[in-house]
Design a protein around this motif. Structure first.
Motif, PDB file in Angstrom:
ATOM      1  N   LEU A 223       2.839  -4.211  -9.731  1.00  0.00           N
ATOM      2  CA  LEU A 223       4.264  -4.527  -9.754  1.00  0.00           C
ATOM      3  C   LEU A 223       4.763  -4.651  -8.318  1.00  0.00           C
ATOM      4  O   LEU A 223       4.464  -3.803  -7.475  1.00  0.00           O
ATOM      5  CB  LEU A 223       5.059  -3.440 -10.485  1.00  0.00           C
TER       6      LEU A 223
ATOM      7  N   PRO B 147       9.940  -4.189  -8.600  1.00  0.00           N
ATOM      8  CA  PRO B 147      10.571  -2.861  -8.651  1.00  0.00           C
ATOM      9  C   PRO B 147      10.409  -2.083  -7.356  1.00  0.00           C
ATOM     10  O   PRO B 147      11.338  -1.389  -6.922  1.00  0.00           O
ATOM     11  CB  PRO B 147       9.838  -2.166  -9.814  1.00  0.00           C
TER      12      PRO B 147
ATOM     13  N   ALA C 275      12.875  -3.478  -4.832  1.00  0.00           N
ATOM     14  CA  ALA C 275      14.247  -3.067  -5.145  1.00  0.00           C
ATOM     15  C   ALA C 275      14.495  -1.598  -4.788  1.00  0.00           C
ATOM     16  O   ALA C 275      15.540  -1.252  -4.221  1.00  0.00           O
ATOM     17  CB  ALA C 275      14.529  -3.300  -6.630  1.00  0.00           C
ATOM     18  N   VAL C 276      13.539  -0.742  -5.100  1.00  0.00           N
ATOM     19  CA  VAL C 276      13.696   0.684  -4.795  1.00  0.00           C
ATOM     20  C   VAL C 276      13.796   0.902  -3.290  1.00  0.00           C
ATOM     21  O   VAL C 276      14.631   1.681  -2.812  1.00  0.00           O
ATOM     22  CB  VAL C 276      12.515   1.492  -5.377  1.00  0.00           C
TER      23      VAL C 276
ATOM     24  N   MET D 197      17.879  -7.569  -3.286  1.00  0.00           N
ATOM     25  CA  MET D 197      17.879  -7.094  -4.668  1.00  0.00           C
ATOM     26  C   MET D 197      18.280  -8.209  -5.626  1.00  0.00           C
ATOM     27  O   MET D 197      17.688  -8.362  -6.706  1.00  0.00           O
ATOM     28  CB  MET D 197      18.821  -5.900  -4.790  1.00  0.00           C
TER      29      MET D 197
ATOM     30  N   GLY E  78      15.587  -9.853  -8.189  1.00  0.00           N
ATOM     31  CA  GLY E  78      15.953  -9.784  -9.601  1.00  0.00           C
ATOM     32  C   GLY E  78      15.953 -11.162 -10.250  1.00  0.00           C
ATOM     33  O   GLY E  78      15.442 -11.342 -11.358  1.00  0.00           O
TER      34      GLY E  78
ATOM     35  N   SER F 244      12.332 -12.618 -10.382  1.00  0.00           N
ATOM     36  CA  SER F 244      11.529 -11.900 -11.370  1.00  0.00           C
ATOM     37  C   SER F 244      11.895 -12.324 -12.792  1.00  0.00           C
ATOM     38  O   SER F 244      11.015 -12.435 -13.661  1.00  0.00           O
ATOM     39  CB  SER F 244      11.728 -10.388 -11.223  1.00  0.00           C
TER      40      SER F 244
END
Length: 286
Positions: free
Chosen positions: A145, A148, A151-152, A250, A254, A257
């Motif tokens: 992945l 994610p 983004a984190v 982000m 997003g 994805s």
């Protein structure tokens, strides 16, 4: 005059440093591991290991053999919107990376430390960011992945920026440097990998890499112009600008994805109009 004399006394270090950079750059040409077929010739891999890795690359994305970059291919690759989004994402994470490098000593010095101590205190956040980046990279590879993790790390960076900008306690503000540096530095390899996983052809990777590196250099220019001298010592406007770039990452990761997920679903259901990246069975890494 004394200052000029002192400068002339120690300016030799920039030669020395410049020479070391050139030596390392030249040495890296011979040291950095190449593609499997050439790595076997240098002795880094055995012939069997090279064949095994080439087989895995071919099975994964069918581009283990180099394809020459032509003008027609260059135009084709530059028309792919993904490369531009990946490059903008890379720019967005280099802005805080450059900003911390440029202005961390000034901000830390404003917390009451001497110039020498302030310079020393810029090192621990960098070391911490390397450890965190390795940890997140392991997680991303372990679970396959990318989005994610990106983004984190953006969230971690934003938290760090806000702590540094607004918290009244200097110790907490300094802790913000750890989080901010970890988030943005960790996203440098993460975003590079996000692009690499989702495009094919070595010629396209060459174009994409050139774009990303070029946009990354623009991050340094943006950081130097948004962190203005009149905004010191906290540089709140500059910190907000860098936080805005994290929000862009982000939003971009997003959106891409979601598009990638839909295309993968079409591949799984057999309803795809055309294969992803021109290869039957190829799917995006989310």
């Amino acid at each position: 005059m004394d200052g000029l004399a002192n400068y002339r006394g120690w300016r030799w270090i920039f030669i020395v440093e410049g020479a070391l950079t050139q030596v390392i750059a030249i040495a890296s040409y011979f040291i950095i591991v190449d593609f499997p077929d050439r790595a076997a010739k240098t002795g880094f891999l055995t012939a069997n290991e090279a064949r095994y890795i080439s087989h895995r690359l071919e099975k994964d994305r069918a581009d283990s053999i180099a394809d020459p970059l032509t003008l027609a291919k260059l135009k084709l690759h530059l028309s792919d919107w993904k490369l531009w989004i990946f490059s903008m994402m890379f720019l967005s994470t280099t802005v805080p990376a450059y900003a911390f490098s440029y202005f961390a000593p000034t901000i830390i010095r404003a917390m009451g430390y001497s110039p020498a101590i302030a310079s020393l205190l810029t090192a621990p956040p960098t070391v911490f960011s390397c450890i965190v980046a390795i940890g997140f990279s392991w997680l991303a590879d372990r679970y396959r992945l990318r989005a994610p993790v990106i983004a984190v790390q953006c969230v971690v960076c934003i938290v760090g920026l806000m702590l540094t900008a607004y918290h009244p306690n200097n110790n907490v503000r300094y802790f913000g440097f750890f989080l901010g540096a970890a988030g943005c530095q960790g996203n440098i390899p993460a975003i590079l990998a996000y692009q690499s996983n989702n495009i094919r052809y070595q010629s396209k990777r060459a174009v994409g890499s050139a774009l990303q590196i070029g946009f990354g250099a623009l991050g340094g220019i943006i950081a130097s112009t948004t962190f203005r001298e009149q905004d010191g010592p906290k540089y709140v406007p500059g910190l907000w600008v860098t936080a805005g770039f994290q929000l862009f990452i982000m939003a971009a990761v997003g959106s891409t994805s979601f598009i990638f997920w839909k295309r993968n679903k079409q591949v799984d259901s057999g309803t795809a109009v055309k294969p992803i990246e021109g290869l039957e069975g190829f799917k995006y890494t989310l």
